[in-house]
Design an enzyme around this catalytic site. Structure first.
Site, short mmCIF file in Angstrom:
data_model
loop_
_atom_site.label_atom_id
_atom_site.label_comp_id
_atom_site.label_asym_id
_atom_site.label_seq_id
_atom_site.Cartn_x
_atom_site.Cartn_y
_atom_site.Cartn_z
N GLY A 7 0.81 -1.22 0.00
CA GLY A 7 0.00 0.00 0.00
C GLY A 7 0.83 1.26 0.00
O GLY A 7 0.57 2.19 0.77
N SER A 34 1.24 3.33 -2.61
CA SER A 34 0.88 4.26 -3.69
C SER A 34 0.75 5.69 -3.17
O SER A 34 0.94 6.65 -3.91
CB SER A 34 -0.44 3.82 -4.34
OG SER A 34 -1.42 3.59 -3.35
N ASP A 76 -4.10 -7.10 -5.85
CA ASP A 76 -5.15 -7.05 -4.82
C ASP A 76 -4.83 -8.06 -3.73
O ASP A 76 -4.94 -9.27 -3.93
CB ASP A 76 -6.50 -7.35 -5.48
CG ASP A 76 -7.64 -7.33 -4.47
OD1 ASP A 76 -7.40 -7.17 -3.25
OD2 ASP A 76 -8.79 -7.47 -4.92
N ASN A 133 1.35 -2.48 5.50
CA ASN A 133 0.70 -1.17 5.64
C ASN A 133 -0.68 -1.11 4.97
O ASN A 133 -1.54 -0.39 5.43
CB ASN A 133 1.64 -0.11 5.02
CG ASN A 133 0.96 1.24 4.86
OD1 ASN A 133 0.75 1.95 5.84
ND2 ASN A 133 0.60 1.59 3.64
N SER A 161 -3.30 0.25 14.83
CA SER A 161 -4.06 1.49 15.03
C SER A 161 -4.41 1.69 16.50
O SER A 161 -4.68 0.71 17.22
CB SER A 161 -5.35 1.44 14.22
OG SER A 161 -6.14 2.57 14.49
N TYR A 195 -12.78 -2.37 11.35
CA TYR A 195 -11.42 -1.82 11.28
C TYR A 195 -10.74 -1.97 12.65
O TYR A 195 -9.62 -2.49 12.73
CB TYR A 195 -11.50 -0.34 10.88
CG TYR A 195 -10.16 0.35 10.81
CD1 TYR A 195 -9.34 0.19 9.71
CD2 TYR A 195 -9.72 1.17 11.86
CE1 TYR A 195 -8.10 0.83 9.64
CE2 TYR A 195 -8.49 1.81 11.80
CZ TYR A 195 -7.69 1.64 10.69
OH TYR A 195 -6.46 2.26 10.63
N LYS A 200 -7.51 -4.47 13.37
CA LYS A 200 -6.23 -3.89 13.82
C LYS A 200 -5.81 -4.52 15.16
O LYS A 200 -4.61 -4.75 15.39
CB LYS A 200 -6.33 -2.37 13.92
CG LYS A 200 -6.44 -1.68 12.57
CD LYS A 200 -5.20 -1.91 11.71
CE LYS A 200 -5.21 -1.09 10.43
NZ LYS A 200 -3.99 -1.21 9.63
N1 NAP Z 1 -4.42 7.87 8.34
C1 NAP Z 1 -4.66 7.63 9.61
O1 NAP Z 1 -5.10 8.52 10.36
C2 NAP Z 1 -4.35 6.26 10.21
C3 NAP Z 1 -4.43 6.10 11.59
C4 NAP Z 1 -4.08 4.85 12.14
C5 NAP Z 1 -3.68 3.82 11.32
N2 NAP Z 1 -3.64 4.03 9.96
C6 NAP Z 1 -3.17 2.90 9.14
O2 NAP Z 1 -2.05 3.33 8.40
C7 NAP Z 1 -1.98 2.63 7.15
C8 NAP Z 1 -1.91 3.61 5.99
O3 NAP Z 1 -3.02 4.49 6.06
P1 NAP Z 1 -3.21 5.69 5.01
O4 NAP Z 1 -4.01 6.74 5.68
O5 NAP Z 1 -1.90 6.01 4.40
O6 NAP Z 1 -4.20 4.93 3.97
P2 NAP Z 1 -4.32 4.93 2.39
O7 NAP Z 1 -3.76 6.19 1.79
O8 NAP Z 1 -5.74 4.61 2.07
O9 NAP Z 1 -3.38 3.73 1.97
C9 NAP Z 1 -3.84 2.44 2.06
C10 NAP Z 1 -3.10 1.61 1.04
O10 NAP Z 1 -3.62 0.29 1.08
C11 NAP Z 1 -3.77 -0.19 -0.22
N3 NAP Z 1 -4.84 -1.16 -0.29
C12 NAP Z 1 -6.11 -1.08 0.20
N4 NAP Z 1 -6.80 -2.19 -0.10
C13 NAP Z 1 -5.97 -3.00 -0.81
C14 NAP Z 1 -6.10 -4.28 -1.41
N5 NAP Z 1 -7.25 -4.98 -1.38
N6 NAP Z 1 -5.03 -4.80 -2.05
C15 NAP Z 1 -3.87 -4.11 -2.12
N7 NAP Z 1 -3.68 -2.90 -1.57
C16 NAP Z 1 -4.72 -2.35 -0.92
C17 NAP Z 1 -4.09 1.04 -1.08
O11 NAP Z 1 -3.66 0.78 -2.41
P3 NAP Z 1 -4.27 1.58 -3.69
O12 NAP Z 1 -4.52 2.98 -3.22
O13 NAP Z 1 -3.19 1.48 -4.69
O14 NAP Z 1 -5.52 0.87 -4.09
C18 NAP Z 1 -3.29 2.11 -0.38
O15 NAP Z 1 -2.02 2.25 -1.00
C19 NAP Z 1 -3.19 1.72 7.13
O16 NAP Z 1 -2.86 0.45 7.64
C20 NAP Z 1 -4.16 2.41 8.09
O17 NAP Z 1 -5.09 1.52 8.64
C21 NAP Z 1 -3.97 5.20 9.40
#
Ligand code: NAP
Length: 278
Positions: A37, A39, A86, A113, A170, A183, A187
């Site tokens: 993940g 991207s 995926d 991630n 998380s 979620y 986690k």
């Molecule tokens: N942002 C926050 O506040 C927060 C807080 C606590 C924990 N987190 C955790 O931190 C991590 C990153 O979060 P983020 O905010 O950076 O999220 P994000 O921008 O949505 O990134 C999630 C990534 O997961 C990939 N993904 C989702 N479903 C997938 C699938 N079926 N197969 C392959 N790849 C998949 C997406 O790939 P594509 O976009 O290429 O489809 C994307 O690159 C996650 O584990 C999230 O739960 C985030």
């Protein structure tokens, strides 16, 4: 290579461990790193942190190939590769790990991630939708993490150089996620998986740890942070802000370092003093 008994290894002579870390030092740089993940968001920030550290990165993406190409193109250093797929499909997860290992020449570090986070509060969610959302969260957030840990962990064991697995968990696992219960539950399961694998992989010099971040600013949560909810989210921390992805990535990089071996099994809170778990 003989398989060590389960458990902490207490009472087992060091010579019986397949990986005796008296004689092996996990490298601090020039490692082969698979980040799922990547991207955008935290995955992209982590890719930058590892590349700036002198590691080579397999930038994985699910659907956003153009964004992932942009991530890879902007990384310092050379030898980084792109792998799409995926991860909710275990066969595709195996292809992703295989292509990452082929492209990098192995896997020393895995950062789990990739995750989904879809709103589904119980009172307002029809049963069919509830079932589908739970299945999606379990297959991506938990099962893909477990499967990639197997796929990368077995390669690390076979290479005999030790390794690191860092899971992105998380704060929601502890604090609860009333609008995103699947979620929070997945986690929590990721944190628990990390502790189990930390024990089973320690004899091979492989450390496994998780981070439990509160909010940090990425594209995925940008609408929530800029909308009516934003002020309340920032006020969760006495610092009056959310984290940056770079702050979380710095902790991920450290947990993958040789110095972090003794932190194996940990769940590192990264929430700006917004939530104290006991
Ligand atoms: N942002 C926050 O506040 C927060 C807080 C606590 C924990 N987190 C955790 O931190 C991590 C990153 O979060 P983020 O905010 O950076 O999220 P994000 O921008 O949505 O990134 C999630 C990534 O997961 C990939 N993904 C989702 N479903 C997938 C699938 N079926 N197969 C392959 N790849 C998949 C997406 O790939 P594509 O976009 O290429 O489809 C994307 O690159 C996650 O584990 C999230 O739960 C985030």
């Amino acid at each position: 290579m003989s398989v060590p008994p389960h458990g902490s290894g207490a009472g087992i002579p060091r010579a019986d461990f397949p990986c005796d870390d008296q004689g092996m030092e996990f490298p601090a740089t020039d490692r082969r790193v698979l980040i799922t993940g990547a991207s955008r968001g935290l995955g992209r920030a982590a890719a930058h942190a590892f590349a700036a550290n002198g590691d080579r990165v397999a930038v994985h993406y699910g659907t956003r190939e153009d964004d992932a190409r942009h991530t890879r193109a902007a990384l310092p250093g050379s030898g980084h590769v792109l792998v799409g797929g995926d991860l909710s499909d275990p066969a595709v997860a195996a292809e992703v790990a295989g292509r990452a290992a082929d492209g990098l020449g192995g896997i020393d570090v895995l950062v789990n991630n990739a995750a989904v986070n879809v709103r589904h509060p119980l009172p307002g969610t029809p049963y069919e939708e509830w079932v589908a959302v739970w299945q999606q969260h379990v297959s991506v957030n938990l099962l893909a993490t477990a499967h990639l840990s197997h796929l990368a962990g077995r390669r690390m064991i076979d290479a005999g150089n030790g390794g690191r697995i860092v899971n992105i968990g998380s704060r929601g696992a502890f604090r609860g996620e009333p609008d995103h219960p699947a979620y929070g539950a997945t986690k929590a399961a990721v944190h628990a998986l990390g502790q189990s694998l930390a024990v089973s992989l320690a004899p091979y010099g492989i450390g496994v740890a998780s981070v439990a971040p509160g909010f940090f600013g990425t594209e995925r949560v940008a609408d929530r942070l800029s909308g009516a909810e934003g002020e309340a989210i920032r006020a969760q921390s006495p610092f009056g802000r959310v984290a940056t992805p770079e702050e979380i990535a710095a902790a991920v990089l450290w947990l993958a370092s040789p110095a972090a071996e003794w932190s194996s099994g940990t769940v590192l809170d990264l929430n700006g003093a917004s939530y104290l778990r006991t």
